[in-house]
Design an enzyme around this catalytic site. Sequence first.
Site, PDB file in Angstrom:
ATOM      1  CG  ASP A  32      14.158 103.453  61.997  1.00 48.15           C
ATOM      2  OD1 ASP A  32      15.380 103.208  61.850  1.00 48.15           O
ATOM      3  OD2 ASP A  32      13.300 102.557  62.114  1.00 48.15           O
ATOM      4  CG  ASN A  80      20.724 102.142  68.030  1.00 45.27           C
ATOM      5  OD1 ASN A  80      20.236 103.276  68.093  1.00 45.27           O
ATOM      6  ND2 ASN A  80      20.102 101.160  67.386  1.00 45.27           N
TER       7      ASN A  80
HETATM    8  C1  IPE Z   1      15.350 103.330  66.948  1.00 41.64           C
HETATM    9  O1  IPE Z   1      15.732 102.884  65.701  1.00 41.64           O
HETATM   10  C2  IPE Z   1      16.494 104.009  67.631  1.00 41.64           C
HETATM   11  C3  IPE Z   1      16.871 105.290  67.078  1.00 41.64           C
HETATM   12  C4  IPE Z   1      16.232 105.929  66.136  1.00 41.64           C
HETATM   13  C5  IPE Z   1      18.038 105.887  67.661  1.00 41.64           C
HETATM   14  P1  IPE Z   1      16.246 101.379  65.481  1.00 41.64           P
HETATM   15  O2  IPE Z   1      16.463 101.215  64.034  1.00 41.64           O
HETATM   16  O3  IPE Z   1      17.379 101.102  66.380  1.00 41.64           O
HETATM   17  O4  IPE Z   1      14.988 100.554  66.003  1.00 41.64           O
HETATM   18  P2  IPE Z   1      14.484  99.097  65.643  1.00 41.64           P
HETATM   19  O5  IPE Z   1      15.658  98.186  65.781  1.00 41.64           O
HETATM   20  O6  IPE Z   1      13.984  99.171  64.235  1.00 41.64           O
HETATM   21  O7  IPE Z   1      13.389  98.832  66.614  1.00 41.64           O
HETATM   22  C1  IPE Z   2      18.348 105.334  62.280  1.00 43.48           C
HETATM   23  O1  IPE Z   2      18.586 104.670  61.101  1.00 43.48           O
HETATM   24  C2  IPE Z   2      19.623 105.782  62.968  1.00 43.48           C
HETATM   25  C3  IPE Z   2      19.952 105.022  64.196  1.00 43.48           C
HETATM   26  C4  IPE Z   2      19.208 104.104  64.725  1.00 43.48           C
HETATM   27  C5  IPE Z   2      21.216 105.321  64.821  1.00 43.48           C
HETATM   28  P1  IPE Z   2      18.962 103.129  61.049  1.00 43.48           P
HETATM   29  O2  IPE Z   2      20.447 103.004  61.116  1.00 43.48           O
HETATM   30  O3  IPE Z   2      18.222 102.374  62.090  1.00 43.48           O
HETATM   31  O4  IPE Z   2      18.454 102.750  59.595  1.00 43.48           O
HETATM   32  P2  IPE Z   2      17.627 101.470  59.157  1.00 43.48           P
HETATM   33  O5  IPE Z   2      16.458 101.356  60.082  1.00 43.48           O
HETATM   34  O6  IPE Z   2      18.539 100.308  59.258  1.00 43.48           O
HETATM   35  O7  IPE Z   2      17.201 101.767  57.748  1.00 43.48           O
HETATM   36 MG    MG Z   3      16.421 101.431  62.124  1.00 44.34          MG
END
Ligand code: IPE
Ligand code: IPE
Ligand code: MG
Length: 258
Positions: A32, A80
């Site tokens: 994340d 996602n």
């Molecule tokens: C969790 O990250 C999913 C992945 C790392 C693929 P998100 O960024 O989607 O999770 P939330 O929305 O912060 O819970």
């Molecule tokens: C994790 O990074 C990757 C996926 C969930 C696909 P994020 O895209 O969730 O990045 P933040 O949490 O918005 O910084």
């Molecule tokens: Mg995220």
Amino acid sequence: MLAAVPAGSAEEALLGRVDFARLPRHIAIIMDGNGRWAGSRHLPRVEGHRAGIESVRAAVETSARLGVQVLTLYAFSVENWKRPDTEVSALMGLLKRYLRLELNSLLRNDIRFHVIGERDRLSREVCRELEQAEVRTAGNTGMIFNIALSYGGRAEIVEAARRLIRDGVTADAVDESAFASRLYTAGQPDPDLLIRTSGEMRVSNFLLWQIAYAEIWVTDALWPDFRARHLLEAIVDYQRRDRRYGAIASPPVEVGKA
Ligand code: IPE
Ligand code: IPE
Ligand code: MG
């Protein structure tokens, strides 16, 4: 592994503290913070995802070299799909790029690649590339690398229930092992260590059944900044924990007593 770390580095010092007899058998990582990494550099979010590929490489190679049995990376959740189409297609494009660039390295490191999640929601082209990587690495006997794509823990549990019914399992025969053997991770040990980057204290629908007794390690590092050092720190910290599984703490060893 030792040959791959520079002498005098933080990695070398951490490696010296790892007890190889008590490695986590399965490490699961919620990758994340890509968007925040990009935002802090005034870059589009996709640049954070692109930079995260180097971290994936580091996590996969370090885990395989250490001798971890299973590594599961959360790359794309069922939730996602709610993101803008442009971001979703950029992520799928990066996934294809990763596979093309890294397949040889997976083969060289004897890694078995395995996709967990709702495959039928992925495009036919992405599915084909994923399947090719699975088939080409199927004979490998080293680490299993699960990639969670269009993955949701609740959806996986619902799917396992459907499989039990389809298999004609009677109510009396439904038990934890019948259930576990119908999850995407059937036959694999449950995660001992769950890592999440970017400081978020939640599990976001990841491996809900399997993490029942996982030790959780959260770092403020954003995923694109994650390197071998972080993984080693997590393992060293994990090895200091007392895993009780609901029982009482193990008694301290009394010096001098048989
Ligand atoms: C969790 O990250 C999913 C992945 C790392 C693929 P998100 O960024 O989607 O999770 P939330 O929305 O912060 O819970
Ligand atoms: C994790 O990074 C990757 C996926 C969930 C696909 P994020 O895209 O969730 O990045 P933040 O949490 O918005 O910084
Ligand atoms: Mg995220």
